[in-house]
Design an enzyme around this catalytic site. Structure first.
Site, mmCIF file in Angstrom:
data_model
loop_
_atom_site.group_PDB
_atom_site.id
_atom_site.type_symbol
_atom_site.label_atom_id
_atom_site.label_comp_id
_atom_site.label_asym_id
_atom_site.label_seq_id
_atom_site.Cartn_x
_atom_site.Cartn_y
_atom_site.Cartn_z
ATOM 1 N N HIS A 1 -35.254 -27.891 -0.159
ATOM 2 C CA HIS A 1 -35.064 -26.484 -0.548
ATOM 3 C C HIS A 1 -36.055 -26.110 -1.643
ATOM 4 O O HIS A 1 -35.723 -26.122 -2.833
ATOM 5 C CB HIS A 1 -33.623 -26.250 -1.027
ATOM 6 C CG HIS A 1 -32.639 -26.144 0.078
ATOM 7 N ND1 HIS A 1 -32.360 -24.950 0.713
ATOM 8 C CD2 HIS A 1 -31.880 -27.082 0.692
ATOM 9 C CE1 HIS A 1 -31.465 -25.157 1.663
ATOM 10 N NE2 HIS A 1 -31.161 -26.444 1.672
ATOM 11 N N CYS B 1 -34.825 -26.251 5.657
ATOM 12 C CA CYS B 1 -33.589 -26.959 5.959
ATOM 13 C C CYS B 1 -33.114 -26.644 7.375
ATOM 14 O O CYS B 1 -33.743 -27.070 8.335
ATOM 15 C CB CYS B 1 -32.519 -26.648 4.901
ATOM 16 S SG CYS B 1 -31.142 -27.828 4.904
ATOM 17 N N GLU C 1 -37.040 -23.331 -2.552
ATOM 18 C CA GLU C 1 -36.665 -22.086 -3.232
ATOM 19 C C GLU C 1 -35.731 -22.306 -4.416
ATOM 20 O O GLU C 1 -35.576 -21.420 -5.264
ATOM 21 C CB GLU C 1 -36.029 -21.108 -2.233
ATOM 22 C CG GLU C 1 -34.564 -21.312 -1.916
ATOM 23 C CD GLU C 1 -34.259 -22.509 -1.037
ATOM 24 O OE1 GLU C 1 -33.061 -22.809 -0.839
ATOM 25 O OE2 GLU C 1 -35.212 -23.161 -0.532
#
Length: 243
Positions: free
Chosen positions: A209, A103, A211
């Site tokens: 994202h 990001c 994660e």
């Protein structure tokens, strides 16, 4: 001695990045290191064998010649973070160390390579990309001539978004290429990598994202990227090239 992955501290959901790397990923060979602009632990940068540049607050516009005022501008910027992460990225490129940008991390890589970002994407694009109470979800198209495709095997896939800025297509950084873009009437750059990989270590930047993606363990646009990054950290530099 264990290899070390340095994760740049973010004021936004830092623990998600830390938890993304499971004990199975790290094994007995790798440990994580928090690289924090707040603690200014610069010496720890030189102990790392891989870096994750995380998401978070907008990069100071003065760094890339952006407007001082724009929609959704933060009340305060974090120039100390910008400088600290510049040191991380510069060290990584000098020493040929793998980097994964997420990001803001991808956007800042583009800026550090001489490119620019849109200060704000505009309300039309916010409906698909800017976080509300939860991440937005949309499809991306992957460049089949990219490292990202070689790693994931995905021509298309679903990712999550939570951003109000993006990389300017006509202001890509030096030696960068687009690996993926959003499948929308107004395409947004969703991934970057080096165009000429000769003499370069592994580097991929993603706008999404990975994660905190739902079912991230089963989505190649999260799991395969992480697996390859960990593999590159373990292997060290070997004149990385796309094959």
């Amino acid at each position: 001695m264990k290899k070390k992955i340095g994760i740049s501290y973010s004021e936004a959901s830092f623990q998600n990045y830390w938890n993304w790397f499971t004990p199975e990923d790290l094994g007995e060979e790798i440990e994580l290191v928090e690289l924090s602009f707040e603690r200014n632990n610069r010496a720890d940068i030189e102990d790392c064998d891989g870096f994750v540049l995380t998401g978070g607050i907008d990069v100071l516009p003065a760094i890339y010649g952006g407007a001082e005022e724009y929609p959704y501008r933060p009340d305060q910027f974090l120039p100390e973070r910008d400088e600290f992460e510049r040191l991380i990225y510069t060290y990584a490129q000098d020493k040929k160390i793998p980097v994964l940008g997420i990001c803001r991390g991808m956007q800042y890589i583009n800026i550090m390579e001489g490119g620019k970002v849109f200060e704000d994407n505009g309300e039309k694009l916010h409906r698909l990309h800017k976080k509300d109470t939860v991440d937005k979800v949309h499809e991306v198209i992957v460049n089949t001539h990219s490292l990202l495709y070689a790693i994931t095997g995905q021509k298309r896939g679903e990712v999550n978004s939570a951003h109000h800025q993006s990389v300017k297509p006509d202001k890509l950084g030096d030696n960068l290429m687009v690996s993926a873009y959003a499948d929308t009437p107004d395409p947004i750059i969703e991934a970057l990598e080096f165009k000429d990989k000769r003499g370069k270590a592994f580097m991929i930047g993603v706008q999404w994202h990975p994660e905190r993606m739902k079912e991230k363990e089963f989505n190649p646009l999260s799991q395969k990227i992480k697996e390859q990054f960990v593999k590159e950290v373990k292997a060290g530099f070997s004149d990385f090239r796309q094959t």
